[in-house]
Design an enzyme around this catalytic site. Structure first.
Site, PDB file in Angstrom:
ATOM      1  N   CYS A   3     -20.519  15.856  -9.586  1.00  0.00           N
ATOM      2  CA  CYS A   3     -19.276  15.283  -9.057  1.00  0.00           C
ATOM      3  C   CYS A   3     -19.515  13.803  -8.788  1.00  0.00           C
ATOM      4  O   CYS A   3     -20.643  13.337  -8.739  1.00  0.00           O
ATOM      5  CB  CYS A   3     -18.839  16.008  -7.785  1.00  0.00           C
ATOM      6  SG  CYS A   3     -19.971  15.834  -6.403  1.00  0.00           S
ATOM      7  N   HIS A  30       0.813  -1.211   0.000  1.00  0.00           N
ATOM      8  CA  HIS A  30       0.000   0.000   0.000  1.00  0.00           C
ATOM      9  C   HIS A  30       0.851   1.268   0.000  1.00  0.00           C
ATOM     10  O   HIS A  30       0.464   2.283  -0.584  1.00  0.00           O
ATOM     11  CB  HIS A  30      -0.954  -0.019   1.193  1.00  0.00           C
ATOM     12  CG  HIS A  30      -2.041  -1.036   1.060  1.00  0.00           C
ATOM     13  ND1 HIS A  30      -2.646  -1.641   2.123  1.00  0.00           N
ATOM     14  CD2 HIS A  30      -2.620  -1.562  -0.050  1.00  0.00           C
ATOM     15  CE1 HIS A  30      -3.566  -2.490   1.677  1.00  0.00           C
ATOM     16  NE2 HIS A  30      -3.560  -2.461   0.375  1.00  0.00           N
TER      17      HIS A  30
END
Length: 797
Positions: free
Chosen positions: A754, A439
């Site tokens: 959005c 990650h």
């Protein structure tokens, strides 16, 4: 039809989580979760269990699994209340909840009867180990017909994880044959055992051996080999030509002063080394007389706080979202909680009990294959976050600000470390361990920070302050190189920067529609780092500044001055670009720890968004003051927007409260700037289908497409079990959008969209065709969307 499954647990989230996992393996099997009391607290509920049993009973029987003995008692009471003809088809199954649920679901999906499903659940742990009780390989039962063996190379990206294992189990259930799969030379496991397959940890590029026995051995073997060859359907298109993924090649250096590694995030840096050390946390010792119940409460409060904070990050989008979701899933692992609680019962303080359990889990992962080992650092990161919530100092040896302009060297890094170091201006990252799929590497690539991993122990011997050349393209670190090498590396770094700048420049110009109106292509941001990424990617402005991210990881709300400072720093980066600041959007999937929200009362259909703000005017008022003060101090062009508006009265109350705050700041003589425009988010179908009254109260509306879609489809976007219904291209959504945009524009409102569809180039073109004035998306989507709009509609001004 198939056997239904009921999952009874004391904690609602545990029952729901196991149901989601089992439903992914067997989407057609009726599975119901009965977790917690009727009020959502820890415990069990007669009514919930009864309702779940009746809901999944389709005539083939019901298997009821439970987590603790007291849950079994409640389930037995339910059975006593039913008639004998119903009880005959219901079985209480003493089996591990998670493993048993998966085994039962797979068995039911394959058409097994109730007795077989129950047996599969009870044998789940032995299947997971792939061994008999004595530890020997489970014997292969005698079969009639030939025994055939073949080998193949795994091609799908993550190897034999849960979804491919599920597909394999479904496939072999249709043949009159017994198949085993495993590494060549080993006994392998039953190909119908999802848990046994996953437990082997066989990854991409590895060779597997398939053994088929029985009357249909040949067609079964051929079908399995075909499934492996097509990558278990995980390529999303034709599989690649290569028979295996390329292995990571670590250069051996070969020359003095050169350390070979793997490039995890491309780029070149010439800078001095700064070492980041992470000392073991200082933990209180075990002590007699400790109150276990008090320590459990402390641990549970810390777990709840971090779980909520991770939920906010997961819902916020961007490169950190999937990582936060993965960390949240790790935190949900019942083994971590139960392991820590067992140690607490032995008079161990919550901090020490938790950390010992986390270390045991990390060591277990570190001993696995490379992919599993890369997850060990994630477990430790989650563990340290919980320690911090318990009051333990877990800060690294250097603060991010001390690393500006340096190559930070470490054994490994957390994803959160990378984000903080990037924000401080680190030149590059060099890790002794780590990996490309870790990650930390994902975040580094998203933030364009050069990063090398797997450099080994020699890296840690490089002296503090030594100048190095980090080449994450060639995969080498050069220690104290001669001037000629430094000069060449700096020249290459400048070349790469120039190429990035040219790509960004192409996205920097605005898009003008053929009708002469400008289409604003803006970014969604929630932090200083994302604001900088938005500017670099050519954003015309910010269509959504998520203020709730300023509240993450805080046990208490930041005061007005803190909010003003943090918002001001973001506005300073954005300069004269228009910025839409959304007020606090909490509830639903954003359960901030500082607000003590209730998952039911403040859930997706509860008191969330502006509903929460109007119910807590002190919180909203403080935030509005901070927004207007930050705008005034920075001279920023700020629009203010409220989320989750359903009716015009809510929009009117918001506008009146905002006007009252402006008047208050005027009276006090406080530096501020009134909002250039006032707007609301339209996410609720009622508002989207009849927006005219709302539009009469505001200057602009912004369509929250993610929430609007989940409400239109009645499919929670965070619930994998209904993920197939989350369809951005569905005609129902586009009919709602068509009506909404036309009505809002007729009312004189500026219309923005959005969310995920705004960042999809094809959908963006379609939205502009409807009449949308503004699109807002993740910064990484900006160049592609601008290019698509220019090609379809207009030119660069």
């Amino acid at each position: 039809m198939s056997v239904g499954i009921v999952l009874v647990a004391h904690v609602p989230a545990l029952a729901d989580g196991v149901r989601t996992l089992a439903a992914q393996m067997a989407p057609d099997v009726p599975i119901a979760a009965a977790g917690g009391t009727d009020e959502g607290a820890v415990g069990t509920s007669f009514e919930k269990i009864l309702g779940a049993v009746l809901a999944v009973d389709a005539g083939d029987g019901v298997a009821v699994l439970y987590d603790l003995g007291s849950a079994e008692l409640t389930a037995e009471l339910v059975l006593e209340s039913l008639g004998p003809e119903q009880v005959e088809w219901i079985r209480l199954v003493d089996a591990p909840l998670v493993e048993g649920a998966l085994a039962a679901a797979i068995s039911s999906a394959g058409g097994a009867d109730l007795a077989t499903v129950v047996a599969a659940a009870r044998s789940a742990l032995s299947e997971l180990a792939g061994r008999t009780a004595e530890g020997a390989a489970a014997p292969v039962e005698a079969e009639t017909g030939p025994t055939l063996t073949a080998t193949a190379v795994l091609r799908n990206p993550a190897g034999l994880h849960a979804r491919p294992a599920s597909r394999l189990a479904h496939l072999v259930s249709g043949f009159d044959a017994r198949l085993r799969i495993g590494r060549p030379g080993q006994a392998g496991v039953d190909a119908a055992s999802v848990l046994g397959i996953v437990a082997q940890g066989i990854r991409v590029g590895a060779e597997v051996e398939v053994v088929a026995t029985g009357g249909e051995a040949r067609p079964a073997l051929d079908a399995v080999l075909a499934l492996v060859a097509e990558g278990f359907g995980e390529f999303g298109g034709p599989p690649p030509d290569a028979t295996a993924a390329p292995a990571e090649v670590v250069p051996d250096g070969g020359e003095p002063g050169i350390i070979g590694g793997v490039g995890a995030s491309p780029g070149i840096a010439v800078a001095p080394v700064r070492h980041l050390h992470r000392a073991a946390p200082a933990l209180p010792p075990a002590r007699p007389g400790l109150d276990p119940n008090a320590e459990r409460r402390r641990l549970n409060a810390a777990l709840t706080q971090i779980h909520a904070a991770l939920g906010v990050r997961a819902a916020a989008g961007g490169p950190d979202a999937s990582i936060a979701g993965a960390h949240q899933a790790m935190l949900d692992d019942p083994a971590l909680r139960s392991g820590a609680e067992a140690k607490i019962d032995e008079s161990t303080p919550a901090e020490r009990a938790w950390w010992q359990t986390v270390q045991e889990a990390a060591e277990l992962l570190a001993g696995g294959d490379a992919y599993a080992a890369e997850r060990a650092v994630d477990v430790e990161e989650v563990g340290r976050a919980v320690l911090a919530a318990l009051g333990v100092d877990v800060r690294p040896s250097i603060r991010p600000d001390d690393a500006a302009g340096a190559v930070v060297v470490a054994e490994d890094l957390f994803a959160s470390d990378v984000a903080a170091l990037a924000e401080a201006g680190v030149a590059g990252l060099a890790l002794a361990g780590g990996g490309r799929t870790a990650h930390a590497a994902i975040i580094a690539r998203g933030l364009e920070v050069p990063m090398l991993v797997r450099l080994g122990r020699p890296l840690l011997d490089v002296a503090e302050g030594t100048l190095v050349v980090l080449d994450a393209i060639s995969g080498i670190l050069q220690v104290d190189p001669p001037p000629s090498v430094r000069s060449s590396a700096k020249e290459r770094a400048c070349q790469l920067a120039g190429e990035r700048d040219r790509a960004r420049a192409e996205a920097a110009g605005s898009v003008v529609h053929a009708e002469g109106r400008q289409v604003l292509v803006a970014a969604n941001v929630g932090s200083l780092a994302e604001a900088r990424a938005a500017v670099a990617a050519g954003a015309d402005g910010v269509g959504l500044l998520r203020t709730e991210l300023l509240y993450v990881d805080r046990p208490a709300l930041p005061d007005e001055d803190e909010q003003t400072a943090e918002l001001g720093a973001i506005l300073e980066v954005l300069g004269d670009r228009p910025v839409v600041v959304r007020t606090l959007d909490v509830g639903g999937d954003k359960m901030l720890p500082a607000l003590d929200l209730d998952p039911w009362r403040n859930g997706p259909l509860g008191v969330r968004g502006l509903r929460y703000g109007l119910a807590h005017p002190g919180v909203l008022r403080t935030q509005l003051r901070a927004i207007l003060r930050a705008a005034g101090e920075q001279g920023a062009h700020v629009w203010v927007m409220a989320p989750m508006v359903t009716v015009a009265e809510e929009a009117r109350q918001f506008r009146e409260l905002l006007a009252d705050v402006v008047a208050e700041l005027d009276r006090q003589g406080t530096v501020h700037a009134p909002p250039a425009k006032v707007g609301v988010m339209l996410e609720v179908p009622a508002a989207a289908l009849a927006p005219q009254d709302i539009c009469a109260e505001v200057d602009f509306v912004s369509v929250g497409s993610n929430d609007l879609l989940q409400y239109v489809m009645a499919a929670d976007r965070a619930n994998d079990a209904v993920g197939y219904l989350y369809q951005p291209e569905h005609p129902a959504l586009w009919r709602v959008l068509d009506l909404l945009v036309g009505t809002a524009r007729a009312a004189g409102c500026h219309v923005a969209v959005c969310g995920e569809i705004a960042g999809d180039p094809e959908a963006a073109v379609r939205l502009v065709r409807l009449g949308v004035d503004e699109l807002s998306m993740a910064p990484s989507s900006l160049p592609a969307v601008k290019a698509a709009l220019r090609e379809a509609y207009g030119s660069v001004s």
